[in-house]
Scaffold this active site. Structure first.
Site, short mmCIF file in Angstrom:
data_model
loop_
_atom_site.label_atom_id
_atom_site.label_comp_id
_atom_site.label_asym_id
_atom_site.label_seq_id
_atom_site.Cartn_x
_atom_site.Cartn_y
_atom_site.Cartn_z
N ASP A 384 -4.59 15.54 3.15
CA ASP A 384 -3.78 14.70 2.27
C ASP A 384 -2.59 14.20 3.10
OD1 ASP A 384 -2.04 13.64 0.38
OD2 ASP A 384 -2.50 15.17 -1.14
N HIS A 385 -2.56 12.89 3.33
CA HIS A 385 -1.54 12.33 4.22
C HIS A 385 -0.14 12.34 3.60
CE1 HIS A 385 -0.39 10.65 7.90
NE2 HIS A 385 -1.28 9.68 8.03
N ARG A 386 -0.04 12.69 2.32
CA ARG A 386 1.28 12.86 1.72
C ARG A 386 1.96 14.12 2.24
NH1 ARG A 386 -0.11 12.98 -4.53
NH2 ARG A 386 -1.63 14.44 -3.63
#
Length: 415
Positions: A384-386
């Protein structure tokens, strides 16, 4: 009098469940603790039993419908004497009762409706639980099957004979014969576990921005180590590569704690988990389920191997409990020995990463400036690039790679 049984909270903060299959019909005579319905939660298929005996008066809805926790599931007509002598179902039995159960009276004023007329006593079907389950799996109304066993008991052979006698050409073929110009198609309702999977994957894909990194690992030493362990054991151990991969994953998680986290979107917080519970994406006939190995860092390779074997067998038999599939912090998926070299797995939301272990193939590699043939496995990490950026993802992969290419490092952590 009628007893109204409401859908109980069967754990993990359940809010609603889909009706997969009614095990009883309206006007059926049922006994206390008799299974009445199979429901699909967001984690598993659960069979719910009735806390009282009587005659089925109403059902909550059709198969495929959704019932919320606390809403009426089934209404059962009871004789006054039976009702008075029936003990209240234990509150702690969440699989068969609910905190909001109530007993209601059906008004008897006016002309009795057809539903209130005395119903003929239903024939009691004698069959083993395994046969009843087989009938449900084959969509056979067991009350229509003539039993040939002792005392009229219905056997599996009776089920297959019933199918053979009732077998008819599929509707789609009949339609094609009448209208050959039409393209033959088949429509399959998305429901049950497949519906849950579809909803979870859609939520994951549209909530977490997915990024996937890929690499390959020389697992020649790991293959030899596994062979040596199996040879030295006195018993026939079912040791796959998964226990070694899980140990390498835990080592990487400890050095990169954000991979072992989730997002609390309501409070806008990243929740770091200090427990290492690794889920294993497992294919079944109904779809993919994720049984969880708890406290992997506290268990040996052999202990993990035995637990994996037990959970996978339970998954294939559709016998996983809520405890078996709850509490995961990180997930491993595999395309299997016959699968592809790489894949881009979807995160098991609300986790923030998933590791893919793919097929092992013989490949030419450079070792000490010489080309040799080695056993190489493709791997991938979707994150998850968040929460996670590319650099820590690369670091995570290097730790897993170094550990599995030099599996003797696992001996430093014997637990």
């Amino acid at each position: 009098m009628a007893y109204e049984f409401k859908l109980p909270d069967i754990g993990e903060g359940l809010q609603e469940a889909e009706i997969i299959r009614w095990l009883v019909s309206k006007s059926d005579q049922i006994e206390r603790d008799q299974p009445i319905v199979e429901v699909q939660t967001d984690k598993a298929t659960v069979e719910i039993s009735t806390p009282v005996a009587g005659t089925v008066h109403t059902l909550a809805g059709d198969e495929g419908g959704v019932v919320k926790v606390g809403e009426p599931l089934i209404t059962i007509i009871q004789e006054s004497e039976t009702l008075a002598n029936t003990p209240s179902p234990p509150q702690e039995n969440i699989a068969a009762t609910t905190r909001k159960e109530s007993v209601i009276a059906i008004p008897q004023t006016g002309k009795p409706s057809k539903d209130r007329l005395p119903q003929p006593k239903q024939k009691r079907i004698v069959a083993a639980p395994t046969v009843r389950k087989k009938a449900r799996d084959l969509n056979i109304p067991i009350k229509e099957v003539t039993g040939t066993g002792k005392a009229g008991r219905v056997t599996e052979e009776d089920l297959y004979r019933y199918l053979k006698e009732k077998q008819e050409p599929p509707l789609i073929k009949q339609e094609y014969r009448s209208h050959p110009e039409k393209i033959r198609t088949e429509r399959i309702k998305i429901r049950g576990l497949r519906k849950v999977i579809a909803e979870k994957m859609t939520r994951s894909a549209y909530t977490a921005p997915h990024v996937t990194g890929m690499d390959e690992i020389d697992v020649s030493n790991l293959i030899q180590l596994r062979k040596n362990i199996i040879t030295q054991l006195d018993k026939d151990a079912k040791i796959t590569y998964l226990p070694f991969i899980m140990k390498a994953i835990v080592k990487a998680l400890k050095e990169n704690p954000y991979f072992n986290s989730s997002i609390d979107e309501q409070n806008n917080e990243i929740v770091l988990t200090k427990q290492y519970n690794i889920g294993i994406a497992t294919a079944t006939k109904e779809g993919v389920v994720v049984p969880v190995i708890k406290e992997v860092d506290q268990k040996s390779i052999l202990e993990i191997a035995e637990e994996i074997a037990n959970l996978i067998e339970k998954a294939r038999q559709n016998k996983l409990s809520m405890e078996d599939i709850s509490g995961g912090t990180f997930t491993i998926t595999s395309t299997g020995a016959d699968g592809g070299w790489y894949a881009t797995p979807i995160i098991n939301y609300p986790e923030v990463a998933i590791f893919g272990a793919h097929s092992i193939k013989k490949k030419p590699v450079v070792v000490d400036n010489e080309i040799v043939i080695r056993s190489v496995m493709g791997i991938s990490i979707t994150f998850d690039h968040r929460v996670i950026d590319g650099e820590p993802a690369g670091r995570f992969m290097r730790i897993v790679k170094d550990t599995l290419e030099h599996p003797e490092l696992l001996l430093l952590d014997l637990r």
